[in-house]
Design a protein around this motif. Structure first.
Motif, PDB file in Angstrom:
ATOM      1  N   ALA A  29       0.988  -1.110   0.122  1.00 44.29           N
ATOM      2  CA  ALA A  29       0.102  -0.170  -0.048  1.00 44.29           C
ATOM      3  C   ALA A  29       0.895   1.283  -0.028  1.00 44.29           C
ATOM      4  O   ALA A  29       0.728   2.154  -0.725  1.00 44.29           O
ATOM      5  CB  ALA A  29      -0.995  -0.050   1.081  1.00 44.29           C
ATOM      6  N   ASP A  30       2.068   1.229   0.536  1.00 43.05           N
ATOM      7  CA  ASP A  30       2.940   2.291   0.652  1.00 43.05           C
ATOM      8  C   ASP A  30       3.443   2.754  -0.701  1.00 43.05           C
ATOM      9  O   ASP A  30       3.641   3.687  -1.081  1.00 43.05           O
ATOM     10  CB  ASP A  30       4.029   2.100   1.817  1.00 43.05           C
ATOM     11  N   ARG A  31       4.001   1.391  -1.227  1.00 42.48           N
ATOM     12  CA  ARG A  31       4.320   1.646  -2.641  1.00 42.48           C
ATOM     13  C   ARG A  31       3.399   2.193  -3.603  1.00 42.48           C
ATOM     14  O   ARG A  31       3.635   2.972  -4.363  1.00 42.48           O
ATOM     15  CB  ARG A  31       4.967   0.401  -3.084  1.00 42.48           C
ATOM     16  N   GLU A  32       2.283   1.685  -3.627  1.00 43.97           N
ATOM     17  CA  GLU A  32       1.442   2.031  -4.284  1.00 43.97           C
ATOM     18  C   GLU A  32       1.011   3.459  -4.232  1.00 43.97           C
ATOM     19  O   GLU A  32       0.747   4.442  -5.113  1.00 43.97           O
ATOM     20  CB  GLU A  32       0.018   1.234  -4.291  1.00 43.97           C
ATOM     21  N   ARG A  33       0.928   4.131  -2.974  1.00 46.37           N
ATOM     22  CA  ARG A  33       0.692   5.530  -2.687  1.00 46.37           C
ATOM     23  C   ARG A  33       1.675   6.400  -2.995  1.00 46.37           C
ATOM     24  O   ARG A  33       1.524   7.491  -3.720  1.00 46.37           O
ATOM     25  CB  ARG A  33       0.505   5.520  -1.253  1.00 46.37           C
ATOM     26  N   ARG A  34       2.886   5.935  -2.884  1.00 49.06           N
ATOM     27  CA  ARG A  34       4.057   6.785  -3.442  1.00 49.06           C
ATOM     28  C   ARG A  34       4.209   6.709  -4.826  1.00 49.06           C
ATOM     29  O   ARG A  34       4.519   7.797  -5.360  1.00 49.06           O
ATOM     30  CB  ARG A  34       5.401   6.068  -2.670  1.00 49.06           C
ATOM     31  N   ALA A  35       3.877   5.642  -5.515  1.00 51.43           N
ATOM     32  CA  ALA A  35       3.846   5.671  -6.967  1.00 51.43           C
ATOM     33  C   ALA A  35       2.784   6.692  -7.464  1.00 51.43           C
ATOM     34  O   ALA A  35       2.915   7.184  -8.498  1.00 51.43           O
ATOM     35  CB  ALA A  35       3.752   4.253  -7.674  1.00 51.43           C
ATOM     36  N   ALA A  36       1.521   6.526  -6.832  1.00 47.44           N
ATOM     37  CA  ALA A  36       0.365   7.398  -7.403  1.00 47.44           C
ATOM     38  C   ALA A  36       0.760   8.965  -7.020  1.00 47.44           C
ATOM     39  O   ALA A  36       0.207   9.661  -7.829  1.00 47.44           O
ATOM     40  CB  ALA A  36      -0.792   7.173  -6.491  1.00 47.44           C
ATOM     41  N   ALA A  83       8.067  17.584  -9.223  1.00 49.92           N
ATOM     42  CA  ALA A  83       8.909  17.862  -7.957  1.00 49.92           C
ATOM     43  C   ALA A  83       8.261  17.425  -6.739  1.00 49.92           C
ATOM     44  O   ALA A  83       8.833  17.206  -5.925  1.00 49.92           O
ATOM     45  CB  ALA A  83       9.085  19.483  -8.249  1.00 49.92           C
ATOM     46  N   ALA A  84       6.837  17.667  -6.699  1.00 46.98           N
ATOM     47  CA  ALA A  84       6.000  17.304  -5.544  1.00 46.98           C
ATOM     48  C   ALA A  84       6.237  15.645  -5.383  1.00 46.98           C
ATOM     49  O   ALA A  84       6.330  15.244  -4.235  1.00 46.98           O
ATOM     50  CB  ALA A  84       4.452  17.905  -5.793  1.00 46.98           C
ATOM     51  N   GLY A  85       5.977  14.896  -6.450  1.00 48.53           N
ATOM     52  CA  GLY A  85       6.154  13.431  -6.614  1.00 48.53           C
ATOM     53  C   GLY A  85       7.591  13.099  -6.155  1.00 48.53           C
ATOM     54  O   GLY A  85       7.659  12.028  -5.213  1.00 48.53           O
ATOM     55  N   LEU A  86       8.483  13.836  -6.553  1.00 47.36           N
ATOM     56  CA  LEU A  86       9.853  13.177  -6.213  1.00 47.36           C
ATOM     57  C   LEU A  86       9.922  13.515  -4.739  1.00 47.36           C
ATOM     58  O   LEU A  86      10.866  12.799  -3.767  1.00 47.36           O
ATOM     59  CB  LEU A  86      11.109  14.132  -6.809  1.00 47.36           C
ATOM     60  N   CYS A  93      16.582  16.981  -3.568  1.00 46.07           N
ATOM     61  CA  CYS A  93      17.665  17.335  -4.270  1.00 46.07           C
ATOM     62  C   CYS A  93      18.456  16.367  -5.422  1.00 46.07           C
ATOM     63  O   CYS A  93      17.761  15.257  -5.190  1.00 46.07           O
ATOM     64  CB  CYS A  93      18.782  17.982  -3.141  1.00 46.07           C
ATOM     65  N   ASP A  94      19.010  16.863  -6.075  1.00 43.81           N
ATOM     66  CA  ASP A  94      19.764  16.016  -7.017  1.00 43.81           C
ATOM     67  C   ASP A  94      20.047  14.411  -6.514  1.00 43.81           C
ATOM     68  O   ASP A  94      19.750  13.406  -6.927  1.00 43.81           O
ATOM     69  CB  ASP A  94      20.753  16.425  -7.891  1.00 43.81           C
ATOM     70  N   CYS A  95      21.147  14.525  -5.564  1.00 44.06           N
ATOM     71  CA  CYS A  95      21.467  13.432  -5.145  1.00 44.06           C
ATOM     72  C   CYS A  95      20.435  12.387  -4.523  1.00 44.06           C
ATOM     73  O   CYS A  95      20.613  11.126  -4.491  1.00 44.06           O
ATOM     74  CB  CYS A  95      22.984  13.670  -4.092  1.00 44.06           C
ATOM     75  N   GLU A  96      19.601  13.198  -3.912  1.00 47.09           N
ATOM     76  CA  GLU A  96      18.248  12.228  -3.218  1.00 47.09           C
ATOM     77  C   GLU A  96      17.526  11.786  -4.368  1.00 47.09           C
ATOM     78  O   GLU A  96      16.742  10.690  -4.308  1.00 47.09           O
ATOM     79  CB  GLU A  96      17.463  13.210  -2.421  1.00 47.09           C
ATOM     80  N   VAL A  97      17.378  12.278  -5.456  1.00 52.42           N
ATOM     81  CA  VAL A  97      16.656  11.691  -6.722  1.00 52.42           C
ATOM     82  C   VAL A  97      17.071  10.485  -7.008  1.00 52.42           C
ATOM     83  O   VAL A  97      16.692   9.373  -7.314  1.00 52.42           O
ATOM     84  CB  VAL A  97      16.452  12.800  -7.829  1.00 52.42           C
ATOM     85  N   VAL A  98      18.776  10.423  -7.014  1.00 51.10           N
ATOM     86  CA  VAL A  98      19.332   9.566  -7.690  1.00 51.10           C
ATOM     87  C   VAL A  98      19.298   8.353  -6.770  1.00 51.10           C
ATOM     88  O   VAL A  98      19.252   7.026  -7.195  1.00 51.10           O
ATOM     89  CB  VAL A  98      20.906   9.758  -7.989  1.00 51.10           C
ATOM     90  N   CYS A 101      14.890   7.713  -5.548  1.00 52.07           N
ATOM     91  CA  CYS A 101      13.860   7.420  -6.291  1.00 52.07           C
ATOM     92  C   CYS A 101      14.100   6.338  -7.525  1.00 52.07           C
ATOM     93  O   CYS A 101      13.537   6.713  -8.639  1.00 52.07           O
ATOM     94  CB  CYS A 101      13.564   8.695  -7.356  1.00 52.07           C
ATOM     95  N   ASP A 102      14.699   5.471  -7.182  1.00 50.23           N
ATOM     96  CA  ASP A 102      14.962   4.287  -8.048  1.00 50.23           C
ATOM     97  C   ASP A 102      13.437   3.725  -8.574  1.00 50.23           C
ATOM     98  O   ASP A 102      12.647   3.240  -7.781  1.00 50.23           O
ATOM     99  CB  ASP A 102      15.722   3.088  -7.515  1.00 50.23           C
ATOM    100  N   PRO A 103      13.159   3.439  -9.910  1.00 55.24           N
ATOM    101  CA  PRO A 103      12.001   3.078 -10.540  1.00 55.24           C
ATOM    102  C   PRO A 103      11.552   1.607 -10.094  1.00 55.24           C
ATOM    103  O   PRO A 103      10.631   1.170  -9.742  1.00 55.24           O
ATOM    104  CB  PRO A 103      12.215   3.203 -11.970  1.00 55.24           C
ATOM    105  N   GLU A 104      12.867   0.781  -9.869  1.00 49.02           N
ATOM    106  CA  GLU A 104      12.455  -0.426  -9.355  1.00 49.02           C
ATOM    107  C   GLU A 104      12.068  -0.527  -7.965  1.00 49.02           C
ATOM    108  O   GLU A 104      11.333  -1.334  -7.651  1.00 49.02           O
ATOM    109  CB  GLU A 104      13.765  -1.485  -9.516  1.00 49.02           C
ATOM    110  N   ASP A 105      12.221   0.379  -7.032  1.00 49.77           N
ATOM    111  CA  ASP A 105      11.838   0.459  -5.917  1.00 49.77           C
ATOM    112  C   ASP A 105      10.275   1.228  -5.723  1.00 49.77           C
ATOM    113  O   ASP A 105       9.601   0.606  -4.899  1.00 49.77           O
ATOM    114  CB  ASP A 105      12.650   1.427  -5.045  1.00 49.77           C
ATOM    115  N   VAL A 106      10.145   1.974  -6.497  1.00 45.87           N
ATOM    116  CA  VAL A 106       8.994   2.974  -6.677  1.00 45.87           C
ATOM    117  C   VAL A 106       7.976   2.221  -6.937  1.00 45.87           C
ATOM    118  O   VAL A 106       6.756   2.138  -6.635  1.00 45.87           O
ATOM    119  CB  VAL A 106       9.117   4.220  -7.321  1.00 45.87           C
ATOM    120  N   PHE A 107       8.124   1.224  -8.412  1.00 44.65           N
ATOM    121  CA  PHE A 107       6.954   0.661  -8.986  1.00 44.65           C
ATOM    122  C   PHE A 107       7.082  -0.882  -8.893  1.00 44.65           C
ATOM    123  O   PHE A 107       6.335  -1.586  -9.627  1.00 44.65           O
ATOM    124  CB  PHE A 107       7.181   1.235 -10.418  1.00 44.65           C
TER     125      PHE A 107
END
Length: 108
Positions: A29-36, A83-86, A93-98, A101-107
């Motif tokens: 549920a947490d992954r789905e909420r974050r991806a949404a 930006a809000a989703g990130l 910030c840039d390093c935190e995005v890298v 925000c790994d798509p494999e973890d998010v989705f």
């Protein structure tokens, strides 16, 4: 965590399998909420993370600076929702995005 009642007024803690199931449901549920929260899909997020990673490698870190909107502008996307989703994913910030925000973890 909820506890079951044995109808004698005594609560019985969930067994190991129940705890695992509850944990897995919570994580899903947490992954789905974050991806949404992201207005972009897996492929676009992967492209964005690769873009930001390339900038960090070529230009260096910009400590405490918000991620740059140039990627979104190049893809005809409004930067504010991206930006809000990130930020929801921990990409402030840039390093935190890298890192966060790994798509494999998010989705997954």
């Amino acid at each position: 965590m909820r506890q079951a009642c044995d109808h004698r007024g005594v609560t019985v803690p969930p067994d190991k399998a129940q705890r695992r199931q509850l944990r897995d449901q919570y994580k899903r549920a947490d992954r789905e909420r974050r991806a949404a929260a992201l207005p972009i899909g897996r492929e676009q997020l992967a492209a964005l993370v690769d873009f930001v990673d390339g900038l960090v490698l070529s230009e260096g870190l910009r400590p405490h600076a918000a991620p740059r909107p140039s990627w979104a502008e190049g893809h005809d996307l409004d930067w504010s929702p991206v930006a809000a989703g990130l930020a929801e994913l921990g990409g402030y910030c840039d390093c935190e995005v890298v890192v966060n925000c790994d798509p494999e973890d998010v989705f997954s």
